[in-house]
Design a protein around this motif. Sequence first.
Motif, PDB file in Angstrom:
ATOM      1  N   MET A 113      43.241 -29.767   2.870  1.00 15.04           N
ATOM      2  CA  MET A 113      42.732 -31.151   2.875  1.00 15.04           C
ATOM      3  C   MET A 113      43.302 -31.910   4.081  1.00 15.04           C
ATOM      4  N   ALA A 131      34.236 -35.222  -3.314  1.00 10.18           N
ATOM      5  CA  ALA A 131      35.602 -34.694  -3.070  1.00 10.18           C
ATOM      6  C   ALA A 131      36.611 -35.721  -3.574  1.00 10.18           C
ATOM      7  N   THR A 169      38.348 -33.867  -6.936  1.00  7.49           N
ATOM      8  CA  THR A 169      39.683 -33.249  -6.761  1.00  7.49           C
ATOM      9  C   THR A 169      40.743 -34.360  -6.643  1.00  7.49           C
ATOM     10  N   LYS A 170      41.821 -34.186  -7.370  1.00 12.27           N
ATOM     11  CA  LYS A 170      42.905 -35.196  -7.349  1.00 12.27           C
ATOM     12  C   LYS A 170      43.442 -35.323  -5.917  1.00 12.27           C
ATOM     13  N   VAL A 171      43.595 -34.187  -5.247  1.00  4.72           N
ATOM     14  CA  VAL A 171      44.147 -34.225  -3.876  1.00  4.72           C
ATOM     15  C   VAL A 171      43.158 -34.960  -2.969  1.00  4.72           C
ATOM     16  N   GLY A 172      41.879 -34.651  -3.148  1.00  2.00           N
ATOM     17  CA  GLY A 172      40.847 -35.302  -2.324  1.00  2.00           C
ATOM     18  C   GLY A 172      40.945 -36.810  -2.483  1.00  2.00           C
ATOM     19  N   ALA A 228      43.554 -38.532  -3.377  1.00  6.20           N
ATOM     20  CA  ALA A 228      44.797 -39.044  -2.765  1.00  6.20           C
ATOM     21  C   ALA A 228      44.612 -39.203  -1.260  1.00  6.20           C
ATOM     22  N   ILE A 229      43.855 -38.313  -0.662  1.00  4.64           N
ATOM     23  CA  ILE A 229      43.701 -38.360   0.809  1.00  4.64           C
ATOM     24  C   ILE A 229      42.671 -39.411   1.209  1.00  4.64           C
ATOM     25  N   PRO A 285      42.828 -44.075   0.260  1.00  2.00           N
ATOM     26  CA  PRO A 285      43.398 -45.157   1.075  1.00  2.00           C
ATOM     27  C   PRO A 285      42.439 -45.609   2.179  1.00  2.00           C
ATOM     28  N   PHE A 286      41.813 -44.646   2.882  1.00  2.00           N
ATOM     29  CA  PHE A 286      40.884 -45.048   3.959  1.00  2.00           C
ATOM     30  C   PHE A 286      39.706 -45.805   3.353  1.00  2.00           C
ATOM     31  N   LEU A 288      39.510 -47.589   0.601  1.00  2.00           N
ATOM     32  CA  LEU A 288      39.827 -48.972   0.178  1.00  2.00           C
ATOM     33  C   LEU A 288      39.922 -49.888   1.383  1.00  2.00           C
ATOM     34  N   GLN A 309      32.756 -23.146 -11.176  1.00  2.00           N
ATOM     35  CA  GLN A 309      31.314 -23.349 -11.322  1.00  2.00           C
ATOM     36  C   GLN A 309      31.011 -24.734 -11.860  1.00  2.00           C
ATOM     37  N   LYS A 339      27.489 -26.895 -11.425  1.00  2.00           N
ATOM     38  CA  LYS A 339      26.575 -26.619 -12.546  1.00  2.00           C
ATOM     39  C   LYS A 339      26.494 -27.784 -13.516  1.00  2.00           C
ATOM     40  N   VAL A 340      27.553 -28.596 -13.607  1.00  2.00           N
ATOM     41  CA  VAL A 340      27.540 -29.659 -14.634  1.00  2.00           C
ATOM     42  C   VAL A 340      27.761 -31.030 -14.002  1.00  2.00           C
ATOM     43  N   PRO A 347      24.879 -32.277 -11.266  1.00  3.24           N
ATOM     44  CA  PRO A 347      23.586 -32.625 -11.873  1.00  3.24           C
ATOM     45  C   PRO A 347      23.687 -33.855 -12.766  1.00  3.24           C
ATOM     46  N   PHE A 392      50.823 -37.573  -5.959  1.00  3.89           N
ATOM     47  CA  PHE A 392      49.592 -37.924  -5.230  1.00  3.89           C
ATOM     48  C   PHE A 392      49.827 -39.134  -4.323  1.00  3.89           C
ATOM     49  N   ILE A 436      51.026 -37.692  -1.218  1.00  3.52           N
ATOM     50  CA  ILE A 436      49.959 -37.104  -0.379  1.00  3.52           C
ATOM     51  C   ILE A 436      49.248 -38.217   0.375  1.00  3.52           C
ATOM     52  N   SER A 437      48.938 -39.319  -0.335  1.00  7.45           N
ATOM     53  CA  SER A 437      48.240 -40.421   0.359  1.00  7.45           C
ATOM     54  C   SER A 437      49.085 -40.921   1.513  1.00  7.45           C
ATOM     55  N   THR A 486      49.034 -38.504   4.372  1.00  6.00           N
ATOM     56  CA  THR A 486      47.756 -38.503   5.120  1.00  6.00           C
ATOM     57  C   THR A 486      47.698 -39.691   6.062  1.00  6.00           C
ATOM     58  N   TRP A 527      19.575 -32.302 -17.765  1.00  2.00           N
ATOM     59  CA  TRP A 527      18.790 -32.046 -16.545  1.00  2.00           C
ATOM     60  C   TRP A 527      18.189 -30.638 -16.532  1.00  2.00           C
ATOM     61  N   PHE A 561      21.956 -20.824 -19.903  1.00  2.00           N
ATOM     62  CA  PHE A 561      23.101 -21.341 -19.145  1.00  2.00           C
ATOM     63  C   PHE A 561      24.299 -20.394 -19.246  1.00  2.00           C
TER      64      PHE A 561
END
Lengths: 351, 257, 258, 248
Positions: A8, B86, B90-93, B95-96, B99-100, B102, B167, B171-172, B175, C9, C12-13, C16, D89, D98
């Motif tokens: 990331m 993202a 994802t929690k990491v996504g 966090a990264i 900030p930008f 906001l 998946q 898949k969930v 959609p 987290f 991490i912020s 970054t 959906w 599924f």
Amino acid sequence: MKIKKLLMVVMVLIASTAVFANGAKESGAAKVDADGKVIIRVGAMPYYLSVPLQVIMDEKLDNKYGFKLEVINFPSGGPMAEALGAGQWDIGPIGAGGMIAVPTYNAKLIADVEATMDGAWIVARPDSDIVKAGANIKALPEVIGSAETLKGKTILGTIGNISHYMGLDYINQFGLGMKDINFIHMETAQVYTSFLAGNGDVACLGSPSAALKLQKAGYPVVGGLKQQDISQQDAILISDNFYKNNYKDAVNFMKAWYEATDKLNADFEYEVAMSKKFYQANGRTDFTDEGVRQESEFNTYVDSSTAFDKEVGAWMTGLVAFMVENGSMDKEVLEAMKTNVKLDVVKDALK
Amino acid sequence: MSDRKEKTFWAVVSLSLLTIVWFFASQMESMKTLLPNPVDVFKFLVAGAISPIGQHNIWGHILWSLSRVFVGYTLAAVCGIVIGSAMAWTKVGEAIIKPFYLLLRPIPSIAWIPLAILWFGIDEKSKYFIIFIGTLLIIMTNVYDGVRSVDKNLLGAARMLGAKENQLFFKVVLPSAVPQIFSGLQVGLGAAWATMVAAEMIRSSEGAGWIIIMGQNSVNMVQIYAGIILIGVVGLFLVTAMRFLEAKLCAWNIRGK
Amino acid sequence: MKRLKINKFRVISAVTLCVFVLVWYLVTAVFGLFPKTMLPSPDSVFFSFIKKLTSTVPDGGTLFEHIFASLVVALTGYVIGVGVGLPVGISMAWFRPVDHFVRPVFDFLRTIPGIAWIPIFTVWLGIGLSAKAAIIFVGVFVGTVVNVYSGIKQTNEVHIWVAQIFGASKIEILKRVAIPSALPYIFTGLRVSLGMAWLGLIAAELLAAQKGLGYMIQVARNFGRSDLVIVGMITIGIMGALLTLALEFVERRVVKGI
Amino acid sequence: MFLKIDNINKTFTSEAGNNEVLKNVHFDIKENEFVVIFGPGQCGKSTLLNIIAGLEKESSGNVYLEDKKVTKPGPDRAVVYQNILLFPWLTVMGNVEFGPKSRGIKKSIRQKDAQEYIDLVGLNGFEKSFPVKLSGGMKQRVGIARAYCSKPKVMLMDEPFGALDAQTRYLMQEEVVRISAHEKRTVLFVTNNIEEAIYLADRIIVMTNCPSTIQKEYVIDLPRPRDYTSEEFLRLRQEISSIVEFTR
């Protein structure tokens, strides 16, 4: 989990560098076109100062002097100066916007465009006490108004361009300063619309066409560059990069430029025709025949014979000095003005 | 079908009523300078449809503006969905990116003009960037909310049926977030079209926004009003087209119109 | 375990952000890929931010004066926009004739940006606070109406039938059933419109200005001060985020039950 | 033993305090046995089912399926929920296939399989329609078909007919008997409806109120299809309901 986090962070790194890199300034020598001629990107505005470019195109002077002319159009000086900073054009005539290009972007000032220039005026309302106060400065008979009538009044203009300089010089004539009046900033076109809609007491108009229209609509002219004896002289600027890498091409351009100005100064009807053709081609829908004729009467170009009559860049330096004094620019800027005025290009062009 | 007929009927009634009111208002002495006569405005538009204003007629201007909106908008939609998910999934996504997000969210797209000129020059690229940045943040918000509000039980049901963790997203989650993403695309399109006028303030010699700016330069109130009507009509068309598309693609959605 | 997770987290912020500033610093100051005017380095932006807190170069106002002026314009437009938007949104959703007449005009005006109104509001309202607030009003009004409209439309039919059985009139049902049940949507509308108010700020200050963040950016641009332009943009970003947080704080206090 | 529930306890901890739901629940289930977990109200039965399905963590104790410890959800234990939880959906065919699709089974095989179960639950002809267009009963049939199609070892049904009207409920009970006769599978069926329990079950496990534990077991060996009004059915119904303490 560790790899995901690392991935990331790396992603963000690449994304941000990509964004910055994408916009990297195009440095290096100018591009060359198909048959080996250098393409010179000339910045222009659809006003009097750029009409010689129309002559160069019509008379094919660019081929004659071995370069290809590409005109890049701008609505006003501000975006045009910014674009020079971003390396979007190489050489071209510019007005007050040039004051930031020379010190900030290290552009070189190589020549003046007009010998005499009018059309940037200050207008007031016909029934206002400013007009009734009449002319009160012996040395400047055409400057109208007085300290009492101007104190506390609202003046419309654009901070950072010619109207700001002209407006403040006007109130300085009566010993007033920024604190004594109410200077409201807006873009040029907005100054015009607001004043016509009845806002503000005095309007400082940088663009000649707007000033002419207001005068015709019955708003008396109470000041202006010519009237306040600080007659504007637009200048030809050349980007630092073009000056270093394409000096020879700059000289060729100036040869074509002076041949064009000689032709324009020689034949008044030709100048009017060329002006109209240039304005129409660049999307201006607001000029009138009579307006263009008046414009050609007021103004004359610096041509090959009058290139060194006046001290080149004197007006631009005066403008920058004013901005420094008024606290809008820092002192070192004055230094840059001295070193960036270069006469060699014109000397070689007129040899 | 009748619902759409009824809607267009009322649209015609109310808009023509508005024009009539506008017509009488423009006749009144006091309003003379404030309001041009609607007849002149429509004449200007009709004339503009045939002979060029500047270098193009109004269709040319609209096409130019649509081309800018199209490029900026599609880029923003793709990036918005990717970055938005993202950030939400994802929690990491989160966090990264958060900030930008906001910090950039409250910045109006016009504030980007100075930097856009310096980074992307003065031609189409800087306009694409202005529309892109303005629309990206709006679409991202809806994608974020959509992905975040996925029904946890559905995830349980999918896991129970044997779907593996990686998946689950495609898949969930995605959609089930489609309706929210679509409303984001709809609002985004409206915003992209509105931002286009800002983009055309940089430097343009064509486009619907250019007509207004040129009108202002020559204080031609008729041209300004014509430009505004043009933007309003095309904007309305874009939003309804999007709503029509949503009804087609989200047939399964209970919220369907 | 939970407390540690949140900190991770946050870290991490923070990392970054530092990486971003580092990349920015490397790309500008160290490698000098970009000329100062095209992309100023983070330290020059920081120093001009500090300097701007007190100095009035080049636009004649300190950063605080600009922030204050922008807040005045944005919040005036916001209050009027919400004040008009709420009743219009409610009546549009609740009374069919109003919906028929107002909705088409509303949908038409919705996609027209604040900037396009500049010449018209200049002529109608002059160049003072009222004209600038009107530009903000356009965005806020749209944001409020859209959310309130969907809020009222979401009212559960069952509640309406029950009220009707008890003989409540259409207005009473609106007051005692529809509006209370639409409160969460109304608050979303308030939050969205606050964002819109702030987004309309630059357009409003393009109309005319002596102070304000939008004005500061414009003048900085005219003087080629891209560092001040970035200072202005970051300030707008931070102020906008703070405004939304403040409203969320108020919302949490008021909307206890729902 | 096929499915072993070994001394399960479950307490939900929240700010409002601890809420003990399951207390040393212990029972075994033989393969292909239709077991009904019956008890009043809403306490512990669904949680027990979720623990077996691996969607909830037990506070203590273990669940063994074919002597392997159960920890997370898997296709060997399929769940049919009361609120059905179809994927809105996806079409009926999309929902039923599924499970196999996520496990990467080739299209031709899984669609043939899915079609078989769609016909089994009597939804032939509705393959292409979306859940939003189906009635409650039809949606529940898709839920059942979807569960069966992922070839589970154990079918966990959590009050699947709780939200249906009376007629559809009787109809669905007959359907379940018919399907489970055709598709031999171990079924764990949770309900608070006494007639449904007796009608369906090979064995009924009666659970107490909160914190629920095993109260009594009944083996039901009435011949199928069972008749609600038969005198033996009514005797059983009377006996079971007498021992269950309904919360007043």
